[in-house]
Scaffold this active site. Structure first.
Site, PDB file in Angstrom:
ATOM      1  N   HIS A   1       5.904  47.642-109.670  1.00 11.61           N
ATOM      2  CA  HIS A   1       6.192  48.818-110.491  1.00 11.61           C
ATOM      3  C   HIS A   1       7.547  48.635-111.143  1.00 11.61           C
ATOM      4  O   HIS A   1       8.296  47.699-110.827  1.00 11.61           O
ATOM      5  CB  HIS A   1       6.163  50.104-109.646  1.00 11.61           C
ATOM      6  CG  HIS A   1       7.096  50.073-108.476  1.00 11.61           C
ATOM      7  ND1 HIS A   1       6.774  49.442-107.282  1.00 11.61           N
ATOM      8  CD2 HIS A   1       8.337  50.579-108.293  1.00 11.61           C
ATOM      9  CE1 HIS A   1       7.776  49.568-106.426  1.00 11.61           C
ATOM     10  NE2 HIS A   1       8.744  50.250-107.026  1.00 11.61           N
TER      11      HIS A   1
ATOM     12  N   HIS B   1      22.231  47.159-110.902  1.00  8.46           N
ATOM     13  CA  HIS B   1      21.643  48.450-110.544  1.00  8.46           C
ATOM     14  C   HIS B   1      21.495  48.496-109.022  1.00  8.46           C
ATOM     15  O   HIS B   1      20.810  47.667-108.439  1.00  8.46           O
ATOM     16  CB  HIS B   1      20.271  48.605-111.211  1.00  8.46           C
ATOM     17  CG  HIS B   1      19.671  49.963-111.053  1.00  8.46           C
ATOM     18  ND1 HIS B   1      19.761  50.937-112.018  1.00  8.46           N
ATOM     19  CD2 HIS B   1      18.976  50.526-110.029  1.00  8.46           C
ATOM     20  CE1 HIS B   1      19.154  52.032-111.614  1.00  8.46           C
ATOM     21  NE2 HIS B   1      18.670  51.806-110.400  1.00  8.46           N
TER      22      HIS B   1
ATOM     23  N   HIS C   1       3.485  54.271-105.694  1.00  9.33           N
ATOM     24  CA  HIS C   1       3.492  52.814-105.697  1.00  9.33           C
ATOM     25  C   HIS C   1       3.559  52.373-104.234  1.00  9.33           C
ATOM     26  O   HIS C   1       4.581  52.540-103.570  1.00  9.33           O
ATOM     27  CB  HIS C   1       4.688  52.269-106.489  1.00  9.33           C
ATOM     28  CG  HIS C   1       4.771  52.830-107.877  1.00  9.33           C
ATOM     29  ND1 HIS C   1       5.936  53.329-108.424  1.00  9.33           N
ATOM     30  CD2 HIS C   1       3.816  52.974-108.833  1.00  9.33           C
ATOM     31  CE1 HIS C   1       5.702  53.753-109.655  1.00  9.33           C
ATOM     32  NE2 HIS C   1       4.430  53.549-109.922  1.00  9.33           N
TER      33      HIS C   1
ATOM     34  N   GLU D   1       6.465  54.307-102.232  1.00  4.99           N
ATOM     35  CA  GLU D   1       7.262  55.232-103.039  1.00  4.99           C
ATOM     36  C   GLU D   1       6.365  56.267-103.726  1.00  4.99           C
ATOM     37  O   GLU D   1       5.621  55.939-104.644  1.00  4.99           O
ATOM     38  CB  GLU D   1       8.056  54.458-104.099  1.00  4.99           C
ATOM     39  CG  GLU D   1       8.972  53.395-103.516  1.00  4.99           C
ATOM     40  CD  GLU D   1       9.720  52.614-104.579  1.00  4.99           C
ATOM     41  OE1 GLU D   1       9.646  53.007-105.768  1.00  4.99           O
ATOM     42  OE2 GLU D   1      10.367  51.602-104.240  1.00  4.99           O
TER      43      GLU D   1
ATOM     44  N   HIS E   1      10.060  45.883-109.363  1.00  4.87           N
ATOM     45  CA  HIS E   1      10.198  45.929-107.909  1.00  4.87           C
ATOM     46  C   HIS E   1       8.845  45.806-107.222  1.00  4.87           C
ATOM     47  O   HIS E   1       7.841  46.328-107.697  1.00  4.87           O
ATOM     48  CB  HIS E   1      10.836  47.282-107.542  1.00  4.87           C
ATOM     49  CG  HIS E   1      11.301  47.392-106.123  1.00  4.87           C
ATOM     50  ND1 HIS E   1      11.438  48.589-105.463  1.00  4.87           N
ATOM     51  CD2 HIS E   1      11.676  46.437-105.232  1.00  4.87           C
ATOM     52  CE1 HIS E   1      11.886  48.394-104.248  1.00  4.87           C
ATOM     53  NE2 HIS E   1      12.029  47.090-104.073  1.00  4.87           N
TER      54      HIS E   1
END
Length: 503
Positions: free
Chosen positions: A433, A354, A427, A403, A397
């Site tokens: 998160h 990803h 976050h 974010e 992460h």
């Protein structure tokens, strides 16, 4: 702007023709005719541009634009209203005033130098002194020294829309949720949300934000935005950027509206460098749309105009007897613009793993540190996911950056429940998160030998910021704050079995 009960694009019915007569004779008759309530004149078309004089015949469904991110534009609503060969002649065409709007220091490097020359019926300096709005009708914060830091993951439901008996326009509906830095030193940002049901034209007012550049993301309802440079129509699924200092007014043709605002104090938004991607992809410059010149002639009518001025987070007001949207022509590279997010050309992994969310950056506001933005605007649009032997949702992460996420429509791929359109999450730096329990369990059983299409009705976004945000009391005391957000990860169980199988 017109008086209460009229639309922004209409010319005030009781125009004082004595002041209109101060303009040169060749334009007098057209301007006076446009101001009469019983006369519908054809729009004045500038050769080759389609720029329009705003009157009762203005068609909001066919607003014209100029294309090209960061271009130097020139546009006129009356033929010959742009001066030839110089910026501020002794006498401007049509008896207009020349006024420069600087969006950067005079000595900024050429590629970072922003300014526009405006040719207007009266200069913007013609107003009464500014006074603080008391009581201030909004919940906007710019001083984050007293705001509250928290490492907790936070999530909110959508802001409620105003009730039928409550009138709230865009300015009154703004609420600051978090931010950092200060507009006084031109460093940092603020993140707001808004909920409104009333057009600003009903109050004959506009807003000038001296603090920063506003990136507005409507989630519900179309915005009709009148600016000094012209008109922009911004539906949900598009964004608008209004640079610092430009006066604007927002009408709500669809009724109640809701959305998000990223305000940056630091620099201008620019397109991200593409690096090895090459010359094309992500947000293409030709898809950004800028207004053409349009103006209204409103002088000394029964309603005076209220100019709201946001200055270091406080709201001031000044009154004037003419419309602030009286710019007949302009040229420059400092103007509001809009972008349709459906035109974004996403990149993605076509083999395995990803990729980082930075590949979905639409706009970035850089700092002096290369590769480290004050703020990035990132979207998660419909796209194909084809990575093999890969956990396809966003990975778990902890981030150097912060974010703040919002959802325009649909379902976000990492949260199956709780994160709904109009809602938001935050976050902060190094706060863990990632996908909720249901998403993890589903993704680990997914057949990753088959491509998967993220639905066309999904669109999420992220404001990724450098300075760690501090929370406002409004955000932390909001009835929409989901205090049980952390529970979406509590169900994650240990799958460790001491065996190497799995990859």
């Amino acid at each position: 702007m017109g008086p209460k009960g009229t639309k922004m694009a209409q010319v005030l019915e009781s125009t004082d023709t004595e002041h209109v007569a101060d303009l040169p004779r060749e334009v007098d008759e057209q301007l006076i005719e446009d101001s009469k309530p019983t006369v519908v004149e054809k729009n004045v078309i500038s050769p080759g541009e389609g720029a329009k004089n705003i009157g009762k015949s203005f068609d909001w469904d066919n607003v014209k634009y100029q294309n090209g991110f960061g271009n130097y534009f020139q546009t006129e609503a009356l033929p010959g209203s742009l001066p030839v060969d110089q910026n501020n002649p002794q006498v401007c065409p049509y008896g207009l005033y020349a006024e420069q709007l600087s969006g950067s220091a005079f000595t900024a490097r050429r590629h970072e130098n922003y300014r526009t020359w405006l040719y207007r019926i009266r200069p913007s300096v013609t107003h009464e002194p500014f006074k603080p709005v008391n009581p201030e009708p909004w919940k906007v914060v710019a001083d984050f020294g007293q705001a509250i830091p928290t490492p907790n993951q936070l999530r909110w439901g959508p802001l409620p829309l105003p009730g039928d008996n409550e009138k709230r326009n865009f300015v009154e509906g703004l609420q600051t949720f978090c931010g950092a830095g200060s507009p006084g030193v031109k460093d940092g940002y603020a993140i707001h949300m808004y909920s409104a049901n009333t057009s600003m034209s009903e109050c004959a007012e506009c807003l000038c934000n001296a603090d920063g550049n506003m990136l507005i993301v409507p989630q519900l309802g179309t915005l009709r935005v009148v600016t000094e440079m012209g008109l922009l129509v911004v539906p949900s699924g598009s964004i608008i950027v209004i640079p610092r200092g430009i006066r604007f007014s927002i009408d709500l043709p669809d009724g109640p509206s809701r959305g998000y605002v990223l305000e940056v104090y630091t620099n201008q938004f620019v397109l991200p460098d593409l690096g090895p991607i090459g010359a094309n992809g992500l947000a293409n410059p030709n898809h950004f749309e800028y207004p053409v010149a349009a103006f209204e002639v409103v002088e000394n009518g029964p309603t005076t105009f209220r100019v709201l001025h946001k200055f270091e987070g406080r709201l001031f007001e000044a009154w004037q007897s003419f419309s602030p949207f009286n710019v007949v022509a302009w040229h420059g590279n400092y103007s509001p613009y809009k972008y349709d997010l459906s035109k974004f050309c996403p990149m993605n992994a076509v083999s395995h793993d990803h990729p980082d969310p930075s590949i979905f950056t639409v706009l970035t506001c850089p700092t002096a540190t290369p590769g480290q933005a004050c703020a990035d605007f990132v979207i998660f649009p419909p796209r194909w996911s084809v990575a093999e032997h890969t956990f396809r949702p966003p990975y778990y992460h902890r981030n150097f950056m912060n974010e703040f996420m919002g959802l325009i429509r649909g379902v976000y791929e990492a949260k199956q429940e709780g994160f709904v359109p109009g809602g938001a999450s935050l976050h902060s730096c190094m706060s863990p998160h990632g996908p909720d329990t249901a998403t993890f369990e589903s993704a680990t059983k997914q057949d990753v030998n088959k491509p998967h299409k993220l639905p066309d009705n999904t669109l999420a976004f992220m404001f990724e910021t450098n300075h760690t945000p501090r929370m406002t009391e409004v955000a932390l005391s909001s009835a929409e704050l989901q205090n049980d957000y952390y529970k979406c990860w509590i169900g994650l169980q240990s799958h460790f079995n001491g065996k190497p199988e799995g990859c």
